[in-house]
Enzyme design. Structure first.
Site, mmCIF file in Angstrom:
data_model
loop_
_atom_site.group_PDB
_atom_site.id
_atom_site.type_symbol
_atom_site.label_atom_id
_atom_site.label_comp_id
_atom_site.label_asym_id
_atom_site.label_seq_id
_atom_site.Cartn_x
_atom_site.Cartn_y
_atom_site.Cartn_z
ATOM 1 N N ASP A 26 3.494 2.638 -0.709
ATOM 2 C CA ASP A 26 3.120 1.381 -0.061
ATOM 3 C C ASP A 26 3.094 0.199 -1.034
ATOM 4 O OD1 ASP A 26 2.636 3.077 2.139
ATOM 5 O OD2 ASP A 26 0.558 3.360 1.502
ATOM 6 N N GLU A 198 3.903 -1.566 11.426
ATOM 7 C CA GLU A 198 2.786 -1.714 10.490
ATOM 8 C C GLU A 198 3.286 -2.402 9.230
ATOM 9 O OE1 GLU A 198 1.489 2.254 9.467
ATOM 10 O OE2 GLU A 198 3.545 2.949 9.198
#
Length: 541
Positions: A26, A198
């Site tokens: 991420d 997301e």
């Protein structure tokens, strides 16, 4: 790799992917002046939000983690792969802003996320007390607009049965002076039919607002989606040519799971995308190394959409036209001479405080005071480092005098509370000090009593854990040289794929963290047991 799908570097210098090997998912990339920073997720491990630094996008060094104490986040009781998700690092008005999500649950479609914001004038801190933001969704990120306003983005979670759990991308103004959210939130973007929208980031470029999101979930269907609008609140038009980056449908690629990206622009106007990848040991197989960070070169024509050659992750890409800036190599061996743990180390669910991590009582030794059992989530005593290569090892020298079977100290190949291999010293019922081996596969423990080694009368024991592709092996040295335990253990149980568990369509467990090699001490009776480690040597082949 064929040149029709890869941006193969032909210049002297190139970026070789992954740039952050092992568990570094991420990525949020940021440039401040001539310095580049990458912040990545850490889940149940301290220090939280691991940050790396570069001057050329080729060479990276770790700066350690931002969340170093419970003032910033308390991970006691944190579930496997819960905790710190998808941090976002920005810089505005002379301050670094770090947003991070603390996700507490998977059960029944609930996440129980809580978002926080901390600030600092220097990337190494000190960091402010955390500002508590909303808990409506995770993957929160700040966008600082040209007019001076700041906006908080996140996915919008929907717990209701039968509804899309990923309810779109939400935006709400953040008042930097008041250090609080202002106004009402609104849904900015509901995603594409791929779903699982997301990881939002917004950028201003060429008169447009550019919205970058992750879609498809964080495994094989992952992708980076791009949408744009002339207005901050939309409507957003999705790139008609499809995702900016994905590995979907290309199982032959070395880098899989490509998605969750963030953009950075160099001093000379070149664009790059930092993103998540995984390196399976076989086509669409186990990713023991976890989710890693890679960088791709982005071409961005005037009035056009950003593009990556082939739309797939390349192993090697052309580096930006910046002066080379290598960093000193990290030593293989940590002699534990420093007053604090080295930056390569992480600790499980509790920070490395002096009450259990002691580098002072015995010079040049790491003394670890024993903690809870492998399933304990409040006070485990595990000091580990990320596995960064398919072939690597961790070697240590241990001094430990257990009094009974409740005291264990040794070396581990570890994924989470349910999946690990552990070679340890303990006390047998007949009074001997022995080496034992125990494995856990999704909570099913397998002892190896036939491999027990008598270590009575030996003050210093060498221990070594070896990752050899899909196999884990253990070695020991009682003073007569290294001996190998004659068993090959399954390394693939230490993977994201093995840890994930879906029951009746609902996630009962996820695997987000990658494998670790570590030093593990257990004091199950709470009797004050500790072990001394003289050194730790990590090597990659």
């Amino acid at each position: 790799m064929s040149t029709d799908i890869a941006n193969v570097a032909t210049a002297t210098r190139s970026i070789r992917n992954p740039v952050l090997a092992g568990f570094h998912p991420d990525p949020s990339i940021l440039r401040v002046g001539d310095d580049y920073y990458l912040a990545t997720s850490t889940f149940e491990w301290y220090p939280g939000v691991r940050v790396h630094h570069s001057r050329d996008l080729v060479n990276w060094r770790t700066l350690g983690g931002v969340i170093t104490d419970r003032r910033l986040l308390d991970l006691r009781g944190c579930g496997d792969s819960n905790g710190v998700w998808a941090p976002d690092l920005t810089y505005h008005d002379g301050q670094f802003h770090l947003v991070y999500s603390d996700v507490a649950s998977f059960a029944s479609g609930y996440w129980d996320p809580q978002n926080f914001l901390v600030t600092a004038e220097d990337i190494t801190g000190p960091w402010s007390d955390p500002v508590k933001l909303h808990g409506r969704g995770f993957d929160a990120a700040l966008f600082h607009d040209d007019d001076g306003t700041s906006w908080l983005l996140s996915m919008s979670a929907d717990w209701r049965p039968g509804r899309d759990r990923f309810g779109g991308i939400e935006i709400q103004q953040y008042d930097r002076a008041a250090r609080s959210l202002a106004g009402r939130p609104r849904i900015l973007f509901t995603g594409t039919p791929v779903g699982v929208t997301e990881g939002p980031h917004i950028y201003r470029h060429d008169g447009w607002y550019w919205l970058i999101t992750a879609e498809g979930g964080t495994s094989w269907e992952h992708q980076v989606t791009v949408a744009r609008s002339r207005e901050l609140f939309g409507p957003y038009e999705v790139d008609p040519d499809g995702p900016l980056l994905t590995s979907v449908g290309r199982p032959e690629l070395r880098l899989q799971k490509a998605g969750h990206g963030s953009l950075v622009r160099t001093q000379d106007g070149e664009w790059y995308l930092a993103h998540l990848v995984g390196r399976p040991y076989s086509p669409l197989g186990s990713c023991v190394l976890g989710r890693e960070t890679a960088i791709q070169r982005v071409e961005w024509p005037a009035d056009g959409w950003p593009q990556i050659v082939g739309g797939v992750p390349a192993d090697e890409v052309v580096a930006p036209d910046l002066p080379a800036h290598p960093w000193p190599a990290e030593p293989d061996t940590d002699h534990f001479d420093a007053p604090e743990l080295g930056l390569c180390w992480s600790t499980l669910r509790r920070p490395a405080t002096a009450d259990w991590v002691d580098l002072h009582s015995r010079p040049s030794h790491l003394r670890i005071h024993g903690g809870q059992s492998p399933v304990g989530r409040q006070a485990p005593s595990l000091v580990g480092r990320r596995v960064g290569a398919m072939h690597c090892s961790l070697e240590t020298v241990l001094e430990f005098d257990p009094v009974d079977h409740r005291q264990l100290a040794g070396i581990t190949a570890y994924y989470n509370t349910l999946n690990w291999h552990h070679l340890y010293l303990t006390r047998a019922d007949d009074g001997r000090t022995v080496l034992e081996l125990l494995s856990s596969d999704n909570g099913r423990r397998t002892p190896h009593p036939e491999l027990t080694v008598d270590a009575s009368g030996v003050d210093r024991v060498g221990l070594r854990a070896v990752f050899d592709g899909p196999v884990v092996r253990f070695d020991y040295d009682l003073g007569a040289g290294w001996q190998r335990l004659p068993v090959d253990l399954d390394a693939t149980i230490l993977s994201d794929e093995h840890a994930a568990l879906i029951i009746d369509g609902e996630p009962a467990a996820w695997g987000f963290t990658g494998a670790f090699l570590g030093l593990w001490v257990q004091d199950l009776g709470g009797d004050g047991a500790y072990a001394d480690f003289d050194l730790a040597t990590y090597r990659e082949e």
